[in-house]
Design an enzyme around this catalytic site. Structure first.
Site, PDB file in Angstrom:
ATOM      1  N   ASP A  32       0.833  -1.194   0.000  1.00 37.91           N
ATOM      2  CA  ASP A  32       0.000   0.000   0.000  1.00 37.91           C
ATOM      3  C   ASP A  32       0.871   1.248   0.000  1.00 37.91           C
ATOM      4  O   ASP A  32       2.097   1.176   0.032  1.00 37.91           O
ATOM      5  CB  ASP A  32      -0.899   0.016   1.243  1.00 37.91           C
ATOM      6  CG  ASP A  32      -2.076  -0.937   1.114  1.00 37.91           C
ATOM      7  OD1 ASP A  32      -2.322  -1.418   0.009  1.00 37.91           O
ATOM      8  OD2 ASP A  32      -2.740  -1.197   2.132  1.00 37.91           O
ATOM      9  N   LYS A  54      -3.736   3.140  -1.934  1.00 45.70           N
ATOM     10  CA  LYS A  54      -4.961   3.933  -1.995  1.00 45.70           C
ATOM     11  C   LYS A  54      -4.706   5.248  -1.290  1.00 45.70           C
ATOM     12  O   LYS A  54      -4.278   5.283  -0.143  1.00 45.70           O
ATOM     13  CB  LYS A  54      -6.121   3.214  -1.301  1.00 45.70           C
ATOM     14  CG  LYS A  54      -6.386   1.804  -1.792  1.00 45.70           C
ATOM     15  CD  LYS A  54      -7.555   1.208  -1.024  1.00 45.70           C
ATOM     16  CE  LYS A  54      -7.763  -0.251  -1.367  1.00 45.70           C
ATOM     17  NZ  LYS A  54      -6.738  -1.124  -0.758  1.00 45.70           N
ATOM     18  N   MET A 169      -8.644   8.153   9.288  1.00 41.61           N
ATOM     19  CA  MET A 169      -8.967   8.569   7.909  1.00 41.61           C
ATOM     20  C   MET A 169     -10.214   9.458   7.882  1.00 41.61           C
ATOM     21  O   MET A 169     -11.038   9.347   6.969  1.00 41.61           O
ATOM     22  CB  MET A 169      -9.179   7.332   7.013  1.00 41.61           C
ATOM     23  CG  MET A 169      -8.054   6.322   7.066  1.00 41.61           C
ATOM     24  SD  MET A 169      -8.492   4.721   6.340  1.00 41.61           S
ATOM     25  CE  MET A 169      -9.650   4.073   7.571  1.00 41.61           C
TER      26      MET A 169
END
Length: 515
Positions: A32, A54, A169
């Protein structure tokens, strides 16, 4: 075998030993968006690396495709490491990947990682629990779509039933998150904090309240990656903000590009990180075997007893010389009565590892220093072996020959431009994302410019050279070094950077910005 591995919260040193072991065994690393790419450096150089990261509102690959890719690589008989930031089972989709592996009969292991939910508040001086302040905490995704007809979140239970809330997030959704908390009973004046780039030198902490968090975050332009923490424990930061004290270090908050070969970069990085810098290791050079395949070096080793002096110019030269000596079935005793000279304390230290104490270490750590140090010490018609890099300067053998010596120059390695993402590096340099570029040899200067397609991307960026020879190479390519170390060692370069930065730019506390 597949390992679902947590890479930790940001600081690469918080990766676990088990994670490192898995990476070292990997044939494929599917990774990632990591806070520090140095974690990838634990994998073998020839391991396949597949980026599936991402970022907010931008996915390189859908989760279903990532899961299928893991299965595909494992079915090829490869050892696969699926590397995720934080922990695989804390909003890491590790469960989905593991279930698909199980369905396909592929063995897997889970390697937990240090989750940002706990570590990032800790680096901000905020414990998620504390006696008499908070006896419970919840980790919550901040990614839920606020336009959903029906929320999957138990806002009533979260707002009033848990002491400390950690939203991961969630910066983009702060207006929705804070409105829901207040609507369901959380007091608007409850202490809160937004922590960006937690555990990294770039860490920033915005202390606020639930009611003001959204506005304060927007006004202070706080961007992802960041977490949002709510609760009375935030007040403890006033006494526990240990990491912010590191902001007193001279390079705190500065990003330094380290251009040494990959296997040599760590020592300089450690020195600079101890001064507070965030280091980006982009090796400009890769060390390879010489063009002649060691034929000249091996021939000299067969006749090693004929030399009066051996002159080593780098630790790499020492290491590779003794590797060839051992490969020939010989050891240090083969040097007989030959004397040994070393350019620099690092080279002398590497010789010491092989049981050799250098007879001559000049005060000036470059070729000119050796020439002066050996003046008057060489016997008539001295035979000298000079094992070194293929592309080194000719000044040393030429000057020794002028003193009447018979000099054999043999190549033990060559340096070539390393593989790097030139476009990404160029963009980071030109956008101001790098404060200083370090050069530890002429080859690092030449090869970085080769990677970048010239020196234009370095305009306006400070540069530091390990000594005058490296500085001269930089000037030839149109780079005017800002810092040139007076002592031509890694320690000397780090000290020169520290001194220059202290003189040029006194630095204040930048780790804590209170609303």
């Amino acid at each position: 075998m597949v390992y679902l591995v947590g890479a930790g919260p940001g600081d690469w040193r918080l990766v676990t030993m088990k994670a490192v072991d898995c990476l070292r065994a990997a044939d494929v690393v599917i990774y990632d968006r990591l806070a520090d790419d140095r974690i990838l450096g634990f994998a073998p150089q020839d391991a396949e690396r597949v980026y599936v990261g991402k970022a907010s509102s931008h996915h390189t690959m859908k989760q279903e495709d990532i899961s299928r890719l893991i299965v595909l690589k494992a079915k090829e008989g490869k050892t696969v490491v699926r590397l995720k930031g934080g922990d695989p089972f804390v909003f890491g989709r590790g469960g989905e990947e593991g279930m698909l592996l199980e369905e396909n009969g592929i063995p897997f292991e889970i390697v937990p990682g240090v989750t940002s939910a706990i570590s990032v508040p800790a680096y901000a001086g905020i414990p998620v629990t504390h006696r008499a302040v908070a006896t419970s905490f919840a980790v919550v995704t901040g990614h839920e779509d606020p336009t959903k007809a029906e929320s999957g979140m138990n806002w009533k239970g979260l707002a009033t039933g848990v002491d400390t809330l950690v939203f991961l997030m969630g910066v983009a959704n702060l207006p929705h998150i804070t409105a829901k908390l207040i609507e369901n009973g959380r007091a608007a004046d409850t202490p809160a904090a937004v922590i960006r780039w937690g555990t990294k030198p770039e860490q920033r902490v915005l202390v606020t309240t639930v009611g003001n968090a959204a506005e304060d975050t927007q006004r202070n332009a706080v961007k992802p990656p960041a977490i949002f923490i709510v609760g009375e424990v935030v007040r403890l930061r006033e006494k526990l903000q240990w990491f912010d004290c590191l902001a007193q270090r001279p390079l705190f908050g500065k990003t330094v590009l380290v251009t040494r070969a990959r296997d040599e970069a760590s020592r300089l990085t450690q020195k600079l990180e101890a001064l507070g810098a965030s280091c980006l290791e982009v090796p400009a050079i890769r060390i390879e075997s010489p063009t002649d395949g060691f034929s000249a070096a091996d021939a000299a080793i067969r006749e090693i007893g004929r030399y009066h002096w051996l002159v080593f110019t780098s630790p790499n030269g020492v290491h590779r010389f003794f590797s060839r000596l051992f490969a020939a079935g010989r050891d240090a005793r083969a040097l007989g009565y030959a004397k040994v000279a070393a350019i620099g304390s690092s080279t002398a230290g590497k010789l010491r590892e092989y049981g050799i104490e250098a007879d001559c270490v000049p005060k000036e750590f470059r070729a000119e220093g050796v020439i002066e140090a050996l003046r008057g010490k060489l016997p008539p018609h001295a035979r000298i072996l000079l094992p070194r890099a293929e592309e080194a300067r000719e000044v040393l053998p030429e000057k020794l020959r002028e003193q009447g010596a018979d000099v054999d120059v043999v190549a033990l390695y060559k340096t070539v431009a390393a593989d790097a993402d030139a476009d990404a590096l160029r963009d980071r340099l030109t956008s101001g994302g790098i404060d200083l570029v370090t050069f530890t040899s002429s080859s690092t200067v030449r090869n970085l410019c080769k990677i970048l397609g010239g020196a234009d991307a370095l305009k306006g960026v400070r540069t530091a050279c390990i000594g005058p020879v490296t500085a001269a190479a930089a000037k030839e390519l149109g780079i005017a070094p800002d810092i040139v170390a007076g002592t031509y060692t890694i320690d000397g370069l780090a000290a020169a950077i520290q001194n220059a930065w202290n003189r040029a730019e006194p630095m204040g506390l930048t780790g804590c910005d209170k609303a």
